[in-house]
Design an enzyme around this catalytic site. Structure first.
Site, PDB file in Angstrom:
ATOM      1  N   HIS B  82       0.836  -1.205   0.000  1.00 32.14           N
ATOM      2  CA  HIS B  82       0.000   0.000   0.000  1.00 32.14           C
ATOM      3  C   HIS B  82       0.870   1.254   0.000  1.00 32.14           C
ATOM      4  CE1 HIS B  82      -3.138   2.824   1.160  1.00 32.14           C
ATOM      5  NE2 HIS B  82      -4.032   1.867   1.020  1.00 32.14           N
ATOM      6  N   GLY B 164       4.015  23.115   9.329  1.00 35.18           N
ATOM      7  CA  GLY B 164       5.387  22.658   9.508  1.00 35.18           C
ATOM      8  C   GLY B 164       6.325  23.215   8.464  1.00 35.18           C
ATOM      9  N   THR B 171      12.132   9.772  10.284  1.00 36.63           N
ATOM     10  CA  THR B 171      11.634   8.386  10.303  1.00 36.63           C
ATOM     11  C   THR B 171      10.110   8.288  10.250  1.00 36.63           C
ATOM     12  OG1 THR B 171      11.671   8.411  12.731  1.00 36.63           O
ATOM     13  CG2 THR B 171      13.616   7.523  11.612  1.00 36.63           C
TER      14      THR B 171
END
Lengths: 306, 306
Positions: B82, B164, B171
């Site tokens: 996916h 942001g 990660t």
């Protein structure tokens, strides 16, 4: 699952609002009893109150309502179109969730015992709580109404009450207490002015004249709309689901070249009765009510509270 | 009415059960957050958690889950079928009861802001919360996945996050946060082994190729049963109700001499989506959800608590 019993007592008063107000107040005064609906019919001179409560409180609320009704209603002076035999005429207990029919039968017995011991109102048990087959049907039980029962209760064995001595309460009469599945009032409207067609279809679909086991039906005119209606009581929607009666009426109407223009649910319907309709028409495979978001949510909430 | 928001975060981990356990625990630790469902797919290496909470607590629970996911999932080592771009890949907020879509859009913005300020994970807003039309579609947004976005976020304007700075979390990547109506996974099964017919009908019914606005559809074989399936995502069941897609598929199937043998709802469905089906097929007149016993009961309970 939360235990909920529905109770739908009928009172022989449909005109004096203040009387019904006091009856409703005496139900609300019982902790956990929640009144969902009240409806009064002045022609019938009769009112129907719908409330729910846990099995622990439902009888208390029903007896409290019957006590108030006995204080405020005098059946010797009552006139109305609807047959009746008590100030509180009928008290049915209906299993809604987490409760079996057997538990509701047991509640009917406790209620019947208290009606006599606390109010001196004798009681017939009816429908699923009936002690003999001929008492299952309310109409049979009530034949001749308050006046005939008053005259015959002491002398005719078949009139003997299930609870109490063989005399009616002088002004509050006698009450039928029972247990039954939820009842759904469901009507199907047909695109014709010919009321005979509605009557013929009603006879085809109703149990009494060879139709579906849990359906009572009559044909009516809806004069203001110039159409007719098959008016039904679905007395056990799990035994005979709504879609089956609807499809049967649609097919019978075709035979007269008539079309169904709509249908209507009068009053309340249990969610499961509607879910069964969706399940049928979508031809659902492996569907479970646990897949309904609100159902899952209610279950999860209870778990987290437990 | 009680205010309920559903949140269905997707996490890029479908094999390590203990990781999902910890994510679920961090949701459950938020007062009033109730986990309804969790499903992991090892091939996709992806899990879907469904929980509900009040608007006051739903963002807290989503951020708590994302924090745990960021600690336990390293996207640079993630492989799966996916497409994905974040340890927490998507966070949709869905209005269930007493809450508007606009409120859910506002929740998505609050969540997006906190994802960056508390976890340093940048956020794209998508679907109803999207800040530009080309961000409504999640597939477009996620094109090239974690790797492409990491490479392009600082240099390509269209990749700039809504919250942001222009760098992905090393990660945990980047997360899509949005608001959307409830999604229903709904399949219709056809009595043929010819998967081309399912494909043709899927193209007829789906929005992308000229069909119904809120339907995504694909044709599949169900090899074990020797039949085929039109598999759908109903992305807005009020805009395009289930019965309309079902009836359209039934009619298209007829054209090939094929019959519908059944249909299935995968996962959860809102009660109102099923009620709409019953309403349609029974041709109900003047029906209101307030006539459903459970609905009336919930309303009356809240009143008596207030």
């Amino acid at each position: 699952m939360r235990k909920i019993v529905e109770c739908i007592p009928n009172f022989s008063e449909g005109c004096r609002t203040e009387v019904l107000d006091q009856i409703v107040e005496s139900i609300k005064a019982v902790p956990g009893a929640v009144v969902l609906d009240r409806e009064s019919d002045p022609n019938h001179n009769r009112s129907v109150v719908t409330f729910v409560a846990s099995p622990d409180h439902v009888v208390e609320a029903a007896v409290a309502a019957a006590k108030t009704a006995a204080q405020l209603i005098d059946l010797t002076k009552h006139r109305g179109e609807h047959p009746r035999m008590g100030a509180t005429d009928v008290i049915p207990f209906v299993p809604i969730s987490g409760v079996t029919m057997e538990e509701c039968v047991a509640l009917a017995r406790i209620c019947g015992e208290r009606m006599w011991s606390e109010l001196e109102i004798p009681v017939y048990l009816y429908e699923k709580a009936a002690t003999r087959p001929e008492r299952e049907n309310l109409a049979t039980l009530r034949k001749g109404q308050f006046e005939a029962i008053s005259a015959e209760i002491a002398t005719i064995e078949s009139r003997r009450p299930d609870f109490g001595e063989t005399r009616v309460h002088p002004t509050a009469g006698i009450t039928a207490v029972g247990a039954r599945p939820p009842l759904i009032a469901y009507n199907v409207n047909l695109d014709t002015a010919d009321v005979e067609i509605a009557g013929k279809i009603a006879r085809a679909v109703r149990h009494q004249t060879g139709g579906l086991r849990y359906v009572k039906a009559l044909g009516f005119e809806l004069k203001d709309r110039g159409i007719v209606q098959v008016s039904m009581n679905m007395v056990n929607y799990e035994g005979t689901p709504l879609f089956r009666a609807f499809e049967m009426i649609k097919r019978e109407a075709e035979r007269y070249g008539v079309r169904v223009v709509g249908s209507e649910i009068v009053g309340l319907i249990p969610q499961r009765a509607l879910n069964a309709v969706a399940d049928f028409y979508l031809q659902l495979e492996k569907f479970s009510e646990d897949q309904i978001l609100e159902h899952r949510l209610a279950g999860a909430m209870e778990e987290s509270e437990a």
